[in-house]
Design a protein around this motif. Structure first.
Motif, PDB file in Angstrom:
ATOM      1  N   UNK A 145       0.828  -1.262  -0.095  1.00  0.00           N
ATOM      2  CA  UNK A 145      -0.080  -0.126   0.087  1.00  0.00           C
ATOM      3  C   UNK A 145       0.912   1.335  -0.046  1.00  0.00           C
ATOM      4  N   UNK A 146       0.219   2.169  -0.528  1.00  0.00           N
ATOM      5  CA  UNK A 146       1.036   3.567  -0.557  1.00  0.00           C
ATOM      6  C   UNK A 146       0.862   4.381   0.891  1.00  0.00           C
ATOM      7  N   UNK A 147       0.055   3.619   1.742  1.00  0.00           N
ATOM      8  CA  UNK A 147      -0.076   4.504   2.883  1.00  0.00           C
ATOM      9  C   UNK A 147      -1.037   5.751   3.105  1.00  0.00           C
ATOM     10  N   UNK A 148      -1.836   6.121   2.034  1.00  0.00           N
ATOM     11  CA  UNK A 148      -2.734   7.139   2.143  1.00  0.00           C
ATOM     12  C   UNK A 148      -4.193   6.721   2.386  1.00  0.00           C
ATOM     13  N   UNK A 149      -4.304   5.335   2.721  1.00  0.00           N
ATOM     14  CA  UNK A 149      -5.664   4.728   3.012  1.00  0.00           C
ATOM     15  C   UNK A 149      -5.714   4.067   4.085  1.00  0.00           C
ATOM     16  N   UNK A 150      -6.707   4.330   5.124  1.00  0.00           N
ATOM     17  CA  UNK A 150      -6.673   3.770   6.255  1.00  0.00           C
ATOM     18  C   UNK A 150      -7.283   2.273   6.227  1.00  0.00           C
ATOM     19  N   UNK A 151      -6.413   1.493   6.595  1.00  0.00           N
ATOM     20  CA  UNK A 151      -6.687  -0.166   6.364  1.00  0.00           C
ATOM     21  C   UNK A 151      -7.625  -0.287   7.389  1.00  0.00           C
ATOM     22  N   UNK A 152      -8.697  -1.336   7.050  1.00  0.00           N
ATOM     23  CA  UNK A 152      -9.624  -1.683   7.996  1.00  0.00           C
ATOM     24  C   UNK A 152      -9.535  -2.666   8.956  1.00  0.00           C
ATOM     25  N   UNK A 153      -9.838  -2.883  10.303  1.00  0.00           N
ATOM     26  CA  UNK A 153      -9.463  -3.889  11.133  1.00  0.00           C
ATOM     27  C   UNK A 153      -9.443  -5.156  10.751  1.00  0.00           C
ATOM     28  N   UNK A 186       4.614   1.777   1.414  1.00  0.00           N
ATOM     29  CA  UNK A 186       5.635   2.481   0.858  1.00  0.00           C
ATOM     30  C   UNK A 186       5.151   3.936   0.676  1.00  0.00           C
ATOM     31  N   UNK A 187       5.529   4.758   1.576  1.00  0.00           N
ATOM     32  CA  UNK A 187       4.825   6.412   1.628  1.00  0.00           C
ATOM     33  C   UNK A 187       5.665   6.817   0.418  1.00  0.00           C
ATOM     34  N   UNK A 203      -0.342  17.010   0.137  1.00  0.00           N
ATOM     35  CA  UNK A 203      -1.350  16.700   0.611  1.00  0.00           C
ATOM     36  C   UNK A 203      -2.379  15.445   0.326  1.00  0.00           C
ATOM     37  N   UNK A 204      -1.961  15.087  -0.809  1.00  0.00           N
ATOM     38  CA  UNK A 204      -2.452  13.654  -1.470  1.00  0.00           C
ATOM     39  C   UNK A 204      -1.496  12.474  -1.018  1.00  0.00           C
ATOM     40  N   UNK A 205      -0.431  12.781  -1.167  1.00  0.00           N
ATOM     41  CA  UNK A 205       0.632  11.671  -0.730  1.00  0.00           C
ATOM     42  C   UNK A 205       0.991  11.378   0.695  1.00  0.00           C
ATOM     43  N   UNK A 206       0.724  12.165   1.323  1.00  0.00           N
ATOM     44  CA  UNK A 206       1.015  12.309   3.123  1.00  0.00           C
ATOM     45  C   UNK A 206       0.075  12.230   3.974  1.00  0.00           C
ATOM     46  N   UNK A 207      -0.287  11.133   4.478  1.00  0.00           N
ATOM     47  CA  UNK A 207      -1.306  10.924   5.521  1.00  0.00           C
ATOM     48  C   UNK A 207      -0.767  10.461   6.748  1.00  0.00           C
ATOM     49  N   UNK A 208      -0.318  11.147   7.516  1.00  0.00           N
ATOM     50  CA  UNK A 208       0.373  10.721   8.921  1.00  0.00           C
ATOM     51  C   UNK A 208      -0.595   9.864   9.726  1.00  0.00           C
ATOM     52  N   UNK A 209      -1.947  10.159   9.858  1.00  0.00           N
ATOM     53  CA  UNK A 209      -2.645   8.985  10.863  1.00  0.00           C
ATOM     54  C   UNK A 209      -2.639   7.796  10.013  1.00  0.00           C
ATOM     55  N   UNK A 210      -2.585   7.605   9.002  1.00  0.00           N
ATOM     56  CA  UNK A 210      -2.531   6.464   8.513  1.00  0.00           C
ATOM     57  C   UNK A 210      -1.193   5.676   8.734  1.00  0.00           C
ATOM     58  N   UNK A 211      -0.099   6.400   8.305  1.00  0.00           N
ATOM     59  CA  UNK A 211       1.034   5.591   8.808  1.00  0.00           C
ATOM     60  C   UNK A 211       1.393   5.402  10.330  1.00  0.00           C
ATOM     61  N   UNK A 212       0.929   6.190  11.253  1.00  0.00           N
ATOM     62  CA  UNK A 212       0.841   5.806  12.622  1.00  0.00           C
ATOM     63  C   UNK A 212       0.030   4.398  12.912  1.00  0.00           C
ATOM     64  N   UNK A 213      -1.059   4.460  12.422  1.00  0.00           N
ATOM     65  CA  UNK A 213      -1.816   3.069  12.418  1.00  0.00           C
ATOM     66  C   UNK A 213      -1.077   1.978  12.026  1.00  0.00           C
ATOM     67  N   UNK A 214      -0.370   2.110  10.786  1.00  0.00           N
ATOM     68  CA  UNK A 214       0.153   0.952  10.108  1.00  0.00           C
ATOM     69  C   UNK A 214       1.512   0.619  11.037  1.00  0.00           C
ATOM     70  N   UNK A 215       2.281   1.790  11.373  1.00  0.00           N
ATOM     71  CA  UNK A 215       3.349   1.446  12.297  1.00  0.00           C
ATOM     72  C   UNK A 215       3.000   0.674  13.515  1.00  0.00           C
TER      73      UNK A 215
END
Ligand code: SF4
Length: 255
Positions: A135-143, A153-154, A164-176
């Protein structure tokens, strides 16, 4: 320079419409190969390539999954039911790998999470498989997908996508925070590492989950960039990887 822009027909426009109970599969479909990147490099795997992407990276090697100017984008995709997709995945595995080996499916794209609810339906038909999702890290994965391995791969400025399209910190934190996840950053120049430093610090990413991959269309290009950044990457405690698919198989599709 003339640019070839494909003009889609009415049939083409119908072909790329989503069907609610089927996956939209790219022209590569399923293929058996070796995982070329990350923690599971070298492991046998079946790849499933899904159509569509929400980003447009300048160096993308699967433009046929999203580029509306290309004939392949309009003409190659197919709609497969969940059952049919599972049968094709099992057949691809059995035709190449021993049946007693751990079965591994890598779901890639495009951006697979654009079809994530459908992926859940597919995975119900694949018990016992190890699953990786790229995933490119811009879409929140579902549980429902949290038990999968996430190869995230951000994208950096070098991809050509707006911040603003390529960087979604809230998504990266969840995946981390998922137990099986890693981050692969594609780097074209040493300065890119400073941009990654900022992302790592803003999102509090685990340094042991970070892999740097030099970009390049040829083996030689990749190796030159690898040498340019290797020491700076290792000094940060991150991993570095080559594009093994390119080195093993060249720039062919379905490898
Ligand atoms: S996110 Fe991946 S598939 Fe999408 S454009 Fe970028 S490299 Fe290509």
């Amino acid at each position: 320079m003339s640019v070839n822009i494909y003009k889609p027909t009415t049939e083409d426009r119908e072909r790329i419409k989503h069907q609610f109970d089927k996956l939209k599969i790219s022209g590569d479909g399923v293929f058996a190969t070796l995982q070329g990147e990350g923690q599971t490099t070298g492991k046998p795997a079946v790849f499933l390539r899904l159509h569509f992407c929400n980003l447009h990276c300048s160096w993308c090697d699967t433009r046929y999954t999203w580029d509306k100017n290309s004939r392949e984008f309009w003409q190659e995709p197919e709609d497969w039911s969940y059952g049919e997709t599972a049968v094709r995945i099992n057949n691809a595995w059995e035709s190449v790998f021993p049946t007693n080996q751990e079965k591994r499916l890598v779901i890639t794209g495009g951006e697979p999470l654009l079809q994530q609810r459908k992926i859940v339906n597919l995975l119900q038909r694949l018990p016992g498989w190890e699953i990786e999702i790229e995933t490119n890290g811009t879409i929140m994965p579902i549980p429902e997908l949290y038990t999968c391995q996430f190869n995230c791969s951000p994208k950096l400025e070098n991809s050509g996508n707006p911040l603003q399209i390529r960087y979604k910190p809230e998504v990266l934190r969840v995946i981390n925070n998922l137990s099986k996840s890693q981050f692969k950053f594609v780097v074209t120049k040493p300065l890119d590492l400073d941009e990654i430093d900022l992302i790592v610090s803003n999102c509090n990413l685990n340094p042991t989950k970070i892999l740097i991959m030099p970009e390049g269309q040829t083996k030689k290009e990749v190796e030159i960039r690898y040498q340019m950044i290797k020491d700076a990457v290792e000094a940060r405690g991150w991993g570095i990887t080559l594009r093994n698919q390119l080195i093993w198989f060249g720039s062919k599709r379905r490898t």
